[in-house]
Enzyme design. Structure first.
Site, PDB file in Angstrom:
ATOM      1  N   TRP A 280     -12.687  -3.131 -11.771  1.00  0.00           N
ATOM      2  CA  TRP A 280     -11.290  -2.717 -11.962  1.00  0.00           C
ATOM      3  C   TRP A 280     -10.273  -3.831 -11.734  1.00  0.00           C
ATOM      4  CZ3 TRP A 280     -11.674   1.571 -14.437  1.00  0.00           C
ATOM      5  CH2 TRP A 280     -12.694   2.470 -14.126  1.00  0.00           C
ATOM      6  N   ILE A 281     -10.522  -4.995 -12.300  1.00  0.00           N
ATOM      7  CA  ILE A 281      -9.558  -6.081 -12.133  1.00  0.00           C
ATOM      8  C   ILE A 281      -8.629  -6.155 -13.348  1.00  0.00           C
ATOM      9  CG2 ILE A 281      -9.278  -8.573 -11.780  1.00  0.00           C
ATOM     10  CD1 ILE A 281     -10.432  -6.997  -9.400  1.00  0.00           C
TER      11      ILE A 281
ATOM     12  N   ARG B  17      13.861  21.097 -31.095  1.00  0.00           N
ATOM     13  CA  ARG B  17      12.992  22.211 -31.493  1.00  0.00           C
ATOM     14  C   ARG B  17      13.718  23.556 -31.349  1.00  0.00           C
ATOM     15  NH1 ARG B  17       8.621  24.109 -34.307  1.00  0.00           N
ATOM     16  NH2 ARG B  17       7.337  25.550 -33.102  1.00  0.00           N
TER      17      ARG B  17
ATOM     18  N   GLN C 223      16.078  29.573 -20.324  1.00  0.00           N
ATOM     19  CA  GLN C 223      16.168  29.226 -18.899  1.00  0.00           C
ATOM     20  C   GLN C 223      14.881  28.609 -18.347  1.00  0.00           C
ATOM     21  OE1 GLN C 223      17.624  32.496 -16.551  1.00  0.00           O
ATOM     22  NE2 GLN C 223      19.699  32.275 -17.321  1.00  0.00           N
TER      23      GLN C 223
ATOM     24  N   GLU D 160      -3.614   0.529  -6.602  1.00  0.00           N
ATOM     25  CA  GLU D 160      -2.707   0.028  -5.547  1.00  0.00           C
ATOM     26  C   GLU D 160      -2.699   0.970  -4.340  1.00  0.00           C
ATOM     27  OE1 GLU D 160      -1.065  -2.816  -5.483  1.00  0.00           O
ATOM     28  OE2 GLU D 160      -1.259  -3.508  -7.545  1.00  0.00           O
ATOM     29  N   GLY D 161      -3.838   1.562  -4.046  1.00  0.00           N
ATOM     30  CA  GLY D 161      -3.952   2.476  -2.904  1.00  0.00           C
ATOM     31  C   GLY D 161      -3.869   3.912  -3.377  1.00  0.00           C
TER      32      GLY D 161
ATOM     33  N   ASN E 172      -4.206   9.514  -0.995  1.00  0.00           N
ATOM     34  CA  ASN E 172      -4.651   9.796   0.388  1.00  0.00           C
ATOM     35  C   ASN E 172      -4.222   8.661   1.318  1.00  0.00           C
ATOM     36  OD1 ASN E 172      -5.931  12.067  -0.477  1.00  0.00           O
ATOM     37  ND2 ASN E 172      -8.006  11.439   0.045  1.00  0.00           N
TER      38      ASN E 172
HETATM   39  C1  LIG Z   1      -6.640   0.831 -14.206  1.00  0.00           C
HETATM   40  C2  LIG Z   1      -6.985   0.264 -12.861  1.00  0.00           C
HETATM   41  C3  LIG Z   1      -6.622  -1.042 -12.540  1.00  0.00           C
HETATM   42  C4  LIG Z   1      -6.970  -1.587 -11.300  1.00  0.00           C
HETATM   43  N1  LIG Z   1      -6.636  -2.890 -11.017  1.00  0.00           N
HETATM   44  C5  LIG Z   1      -7.082  -3.463  -9.867  1.00  0.00           C
HETATM   45  C6  LIG Z   1      -6.862  -4.857  -9.592  1.00  0.00           C
HETATM   46  O1  LIG Z   1      -6.245  -5.577 -10.378  1.00  0.00           O
HETATM   47  N2  LIG Z   1      -7.359  -5.371  -8.450  1.00  0.00           N
HETATM   48  C7  LIG Z   1      -8.059  -4.619  -7.554  1.00  0.00           C
HETATM   49  O2  LIG Z   1      -8.487  -5.144  -6.520  1.00  0.00           O
HETATM   50  N3  LIG Z   1      -8.280  -3.302  -7.785  1.00  0.00           N
HETATM   51  C8  LIG Z   1      -7.819  -2.711  -8.911  1.00  0.00           C
HETATM   52  N4  LIG Z   1      -8.070  -1.375  -9.149  1.00  0.00           N
HETATM   53  C9  LIG Z   1      -8.887  -0.643  -8.174  1.00  0.00           C
HETATM   54  C10 LIG Z   1      -8.118   0.409  -7.382  1.00  0.00           C
HETATM   55  O3  LIG Z   1      -7.142  -0.189  -6.568  1.00  0.00           O
HETATM   56  C11 LIG Z   1      -9.155   1.193  -6.562  1.00  0.00           C
HETATM   57  O4  LIG Z   1      -9.993   1.859  -7.476  1.00  0.00           O
HETATM   58  C12 LIG Z   1      -8.491   2.177  -5.647  1.00  0.00           C
HETATM   59  O5  LIG Z   1      -7.893   1.485  -4.566  1.00  0.00           O
HETATM   60  C13 LIG Z   1      -9.457   3.218  -5.077  1.00  0.00           C
HETATM   61  O6  LIG Z   1     -10.637   2.642  -4.602  1.00  0.00           O
HETATM   62  P1  LIG Z   1     -12.036   3.278  -5.019  1.00  0.00           P
HETATM   63  O7  LIG Z   1     -12.052   3.447  -6.502  1.00  0.00           O
HETATM   64  O8  LIG Z   1     -13.088   2.437  -4.400  1.00  0.00           O
HETATM   65  O9  LIG Z   1     -12.015   4.733  -4.386  1.00  0.00           O
HETATM   66  P2  LIG Z   1     -12.832   5.247  -3.117  1.00  0.00           P
HETATM   67  O10 LIG Z   1     -12.506   4.400  -1.933  1.00  0.00           O
HETATM   68  O11 LIG Z   1     -14.255   5.418  -3.497  1.00  0.00           O
HETATM   69  O12 LIG Z   1     -12.163   6.664  -2.896  1.00  0.00           O
HETATM   70  C14 LIG Z   1     -12.626   7.879  -3.500  1.00  0.00           C
HETATM   71  C15 LIG Z   1     -11.789   9.028  -2.942  1.00  0.00           C
HETATM   72  O13 LIG Z   1     -11.995   9.127  -1.520  1.00  0.00           O
HETATM   73  C16 LIG Z   1     -10.760   9.027  -0.838  1.00  0.00           C
HETATM   74  N5  LIG Z   1     -10.964   8.291   0.417  1.00  0.00           N
HETATM   75  C17 LIG Z   1     -11.663   7.135   0.611  1.00  0.00           C
HETATM   76  N6  LIG Z   1     -11.605   6.763   1.898  1.00  0.00           N
HETATM   77  C18 LIG Z   1     -10.844   7.695   2.536  1.00  0.00           C
HETATM   78  C19 LIG Z   1     -10.402   7.867   3.893  1.00  0.00           C
HETATM   79  N7  LIG Z   1     -10.704   6.983   4.846  1.00  0.00           N
HETATM   80  N8  LIG Z   1      -9.628   8.938   4.186  1.00  0.00           N
HETATM   81  C20 LIG Z   1      -9.279   9.827   3.220  1.00  0.00           C
HETATM   82  N9  LIG Z   1      -9.667   9.721   1.933  1.00  0.00           N
HETATM   83  C21 LIG Z   1     -10.438   8.671   1.592  1.00  0.00           C
HETATM   84  C22 LIG Z   1      -9.823   8.276  -1.786  1.00  0.00           C
HETATM   85  O14 LIG Z   1      -8.455   8.574  -1.510  1.00  0.00           O
HETATM   86  C23 LIG Z   1     -10.274   8.823  -3.138  1.00  0.00           C
HETATM   87  O15 LIG Z   1      -9.654  10.066  -3.367  1.00  0.00           O
HETATM   88  C24 LIG Z   1      -7.691  -0.801 -10.364  1.00  0.00           C
HETATM   89  C25 LIG Z   1      -8.035   0.531 -10.703  1.00  0.00           C
HETATM   90  C26 LIG Z   1      -7.683   1.055 -11.925  1.00  0.00           C
HETATM   91  C27 LIG Z   1      -8.076   2.474 -12.241  1.00  0.00           C
END
Ligand SMILES: Cc1cc2nc3c(=O)[nH]c(=O)nc-3n(C[C@H](O)[C@H](O)[C@H](O)COP(=O)(O)OP(=O)(O)OC[C@H]3O[C@@H](n4cnc5c(N)ncnc54)[C@H](O)[C@@H]3O)c2cc1C
Length: 247
Positions: A18-19, A130, A141, A225-226, A229
């Protein structure tokens, strides 16, 4: 990713999904473990040269939305990374990463604000255009309720984004405000995009109109970007006094 100190260079192995812009960028910031037993205190930032031997980049094609944005998986296999590519101090990368994320998250919130504006604009236009049962649908409403909700959500999001940006400009604590704008932005655009598709009736379900794209693009704000959750935890911990609100 693990970067082992080999004297003249670091030997890098690992991969990252996902970069954004991963197949087209020449360089990117890479945070790798340089001390695998030190947790957050064992991470170093590199200005990674993606043309070094051992770097493989693969485009991720099957995304739900953000189709105009390049997304890649990058694999590092025995990459010899010159030491001059270290950014800042060795093992001090985690703090840099958090600072960087706090800036890019605000950009993400601003993106959500732009999308919510586009959704509102398209919905107003369609509600005025429309006609059904002898009058514009915007006169009903229940349609007005949808428009009013979108308008309030958009304005509220604007204030959250501008406040976080103002605090950042002044160098004042803003991690909580940035997370509030990101979290609220995600909720707002997903809700607005859903309402927009309903407002357009069956045309909302057609690719002839932008509603499907709005909905697909809105969903990514809940993850990248996070996740929502994570931002909920940042807001709650700062509000409860369990974590500082940082500049
Ligand atoms: C289009 C796109 C572009 C992106 N670009 C970049 C990029 O340029 N650089 C980069 O580094 N990343 C990038 N990402 C990655 C993205 O930032 C991560 O996918 C995201 O932070 C979530 O991480 P994960 O997929 O590993 O989810 P996971 O960590 O596997 O999480 C899965 C679920 O579990 C929940 N969860 C996990 N841990 C906890 C906890 N401790 N407490 C509560 N809930 C929890 C999460 O909220 C989520 O709902 C990109 C993603 C997308 C889709």
């Amino acid at each position: 990713c693990l970067a082992e100190d080999k004297g003249d260079f670091y030997l890098l192995n690992g991969n990252k999904m996902w970069i954004t812009n991963g197949t087209i960028a020449h360089h990117g910031l890479l945070y790798a473990k340089t001390d695998k037993n030190a947790g957050a205190k064992g991470i170093t930032c590199f200005i990674m040269d993606y043309n070094l031997p051992g770097v493989t980049r693969k485009k991720i094609h099957e995304k739900v939305g953000l189709l105009a944005s390049d997304t890649a998986e990058i694999t590092f296999e025995d990459v010899k990374v010159p030491k001059k590519l270290v950014l800042g101090e060795v093992n001090k990368g985690f703090q840099m990463c958090m600072t960087q994320l706090n800036a890019t998250r605000l950009g993400c919130s601003a993106g959500a604000l732009g999308l919510s504006g586009a959704i509102l604009e398209a919905s107003i236009k369609y509600a005025n255009e429309r006609s059904q049962f002898g009058q514009q649908i915007g006169k009903y409403q229940l349609i007005q309720q949808q428009i009013a909700e979108m308008k309030m959500g958009h304005e509220a999001l604007a204030y959250l984004v501008y406040k976080a940006a103002w605090l950042k400009d002044k160098g004042l604590p803003n991690t909580m405000e940035t997370s509030m704008s990101k979290l609220y932005g995600a909720k707002e655009v997903v809700h607005a995009a859903n309402e927009c598709m309903k407002l357009f009736g069956s045309f909302g379900y057609s690719e002839e109109y932008p509603c499907g794209r709005f909905l697909r693009d809105s969903k990514q704000f809940e993850t990248l970007e996070g996740t929502s959750n994570m931002h909920t935890m940042i807001v709650a911990n700062a509000t409860l006094g369990f974590a500082p609100n940082r500049a």
